[in-house]
Structure formats: C-alpha cells, structure tokens
Design a protein around this motif. Sequence first.
Motif, mmCIF file in Angstrom:
data_model
loop_
_atom_site.group_PDB
_atom_site.id
_atom_site.type_symbol
_atom_site.label_atom_id
_atom_site.label_comp_id
_atom_site.label_asym_id
_atom_site.label_seq_id
_atom_site.Cartn_x
_atom_site.Cartn_y
_atom_site.Cartn_z
ATOM 1 N N GLU A 92 6.765 3.791 -3.060
ATOM 2 C CA GLU A 92 6.396 2.298 -3.424
ATOM 3 C C GLU A 92 6.972 1.298 -2.382
ATOM 4 O O GLU A 92 6.217 0.476 -2.122
ATOM 5 C CB GLU A 92 6.742 2.217 -4.782
ATOM 6 C CG GLU A 92 6.391 0.791 -5.150
ATOM 7 C CD GLU A 92 5.036 0.144 -5.209
ATOM 8 O OE1 GLU A 92 4.930 -1.040 -4.975
ATOM 9 O OE2 GLU A 92 4.318 1.091 -5.506
ATOM 10 N N ARG B 14 3.961 -2.116 3.670
ATOM 11 C CA ARG B 14 2.940 -2.134 4.307
ATOM 12 C C ARG B 14 1.958 -3.316 3.855
ATOM 13 O O ARG B 14 1.256 -4.078 4.537
ATOM 14 C CB ARG B 14 2.230 -0.912 4.201
ATOM 15 C CG ARG B 14 0.878 -0.477 4.948
ATOM 16 C CD ARG B 14 0.536 0.798 4.488
ATOM 17 N NE ARG B 14 -0.784 1.341 5.207
ATOM 18 C CZ ARG B 14 -1.603 0.734 4.571
ATOM 19 N NH1 ARG B 14 -1.944 0.247 3.384
ATOM 20 N NH2 ARG B 14 -3.028 1.156 5.242
ATOM 21 N N ARG B 15 2.021 -3.608 2.487
ATOM 22 C CA ARG B 15 1.094 -4.739 2.112
ATOM 23 C C ARG B 15 1.507 -6.090 2.600
ATOM 24 O O ARG B 15 0.785 -6.777 2.890
ATOM 25 C CB ARG B 15 1.111 -4.649 0.643
ATOM 26 C CG ARG B 15 0.267 -3.776 -0.037
ATOM 27 C CD ARG B 15 -0.092 -4.058 -1.594
ATOM 28 N NE ARG B 15 1.262 -4.190 -2.143
ATOM 29 C CZ ARG B 15 1.986 -3.301 -2.944
ATOM 30 N NH1 ARG B 15 1.791 -2.095 -2.638
ATOM 31 N NH2 ARG B 15 3.121 -3.674 -3.459
ATOM 32 N N HIS C 160 7.653 1.667 0.849
ATOM 33 C CA HIS C 160 6.784 1.751 1.857
ATOM 34 C C HIS C 160 5.382 0.965 1.648
ATOM 35 O O HIS C 160 4.858 0.344 2.530
ATOM 36 C CB HIS C 160 6.419 3.109 2.565
ATOM 37 C CG HIS C 160 7.869 3.841 3.067
ATOM 38 N ND1 HIS C 160 7.705 4.798 3.827
ATOM 39 C CD2 HIS C 160 9.152 3.442 3.149
ATOM 40 C CE1 HIS C 160 8.945 5.028 4.048
ATOM 41 N NE2 HIS C 160 9.497 4.425 3.835
ATOM 42 N N GLU C 161 4.883 1.159 0.696
ATOM 43 C CA GLU C 161 3.545 0.717 0.418
ATOM 44 C C GLU C 161 3.615 -0.905 0.138
ATOM 45 O O GLU C 161 2.968 -1.708 0.557
ATOM 46 C CB GLU C 161 2.818 1.130 -0.921
ATOM 47 C CG GLU C 161 1.640 0.905 -1.137
ATOM 48 C CD GLU C 161 0.524 1.048 -0.105
ATOM 49 O OE1 GLU C 161 -0.313 0.285 0.261
ATOM 50 O OE2 GLU C 161 0.837 2.105 0.548
ATOM 51 N N ASP D 125 2.669 5.400 6.672
ATOM 52 C CA ASP D 125 1.449 6.261 6.121
ATOM 53 C C ASP D 125 1.179 5.344 5.025
ATOM 54 O O ASP D 125 1.938 5.222 3.872
ATOM 55 C CB ASP D 125 1.904 7.495 5.949
ATOM 56 C CG ASP D 125 2.488 8.407 7.079
ATOM 57 O OD1 ASP D 125 1.307 7.951 8.099
ATOM 58 O OD2 ASP D 125 3.110 9.432 7.267
ATOM 59 N N PRO D 126 -0.312 5.332 4.566
ATOM 60 C CA PRO D 126 -0.733 5.002 3.389
ATOM 61 C C PRO D 126 -0.503 6.003 2.244
ATOM 62 O O PRO D 126 -0.395 7.001 2.658
ATOM 63 C CB PRO D 126 -2.246 4.539 3.441
ATOM 64 C CG PRO D 126 -2.359 4.568 5.184
ATOM 65 C CD PRO D 126 -1.217 5.465 5.661
ATOM 66 N N GLY D 127 -0.210 5.352 1.232
ATOM 67 C CA GLY D 127 -0.042 6.178 0.035
ATOM 68 C C GLY D 127 1.548 6.727 -0.136
ATOM 69 O O GLY D 127 1.789 7.768 -0.993
ATOM 70 N N GLY D 128 2.201 6.499 0.835
ATOM 71 C CA GLY D 128 3.925 6.778 0.951
ATOM 72 C C GLY D 128 4.550 6.228 -0.354
ATOM 73 O O GLY D 128 3.854 5.707 -1.541
#
Length: 124
Positions: free
Chosen positions: A44, A50-51, A46-47, A39-42
């Motif tokens: 740091e 994701r990136r 996770h972000e 999920d985006p905005g999870g």
Amino acid sequence: MTPQTSQQQLYRFLEDRFTCAQACTECARACSVRVSLVDPGGPESHERMRRLGIMCAEVCDTTCRLLCEENHQDEEGLRGRVDRCRRVCLECAGAFEDHPGAESAAAACRACAAACSDFLETLA
C-alpha cells in the motif's frame, strides 16, 4: 511608481515564472522516473507513492505548459493552479521521503514547491 521600478517588477515576474516552469519540468521528470521504478500492485505504501508521483508529474507538466504557453491568463486562475502544484509537490515529496532511493525525487518536488511559492509571492 517609476518606469524603472515597473520594468524591474516585470523582469522579476518573468524570471520567477521561468524558474517555476523549469522546476515543474524537473519535478515531472523526476516523478515519472521514480514511478517507473515502482511495481504496480505492491504494498500500500508503494501504491500511494506511485499514485502521488503520477499525479505530481501530471500537475507539474500542466503547470509548466500553462506558464510557458498561455499569454493571457487571469491572475486568480494562475495563482490557483500554481498553488495546487505547490501543494501536490509537497505531498508527493513527503511520500517519496519514506522510501529509500527516492530522495532525489523528493528533493525535486521540494524545489518545485519552493519555486511555486516564489512565483506566488511575485504575483502578490
């Protein structure tokens, strides 16, 4: 150098190039799937994963196309792009390893990095 040696080197070059392109495709797919589950905005961590996953998928996709489509490339440019792919894959694998359920994506990244390393050895 005999013609047979030269032919063997060409076969190895083509095989390693194909293997690297195939590993890049698998890694791009695995990263895309893994990133779609975050999920985006999870948090740091996770972000960051994701990136890195998005960047890895993009770099792998670009590297695969480079290896498959372009016939006339300068060796130094090719070496630089494949080495960048190798480095990004290793960094992404490290990020994925910290997250339960991302083990297969981490393995795809490591396999791609290994295939890139093998291809770089062929270029040497």
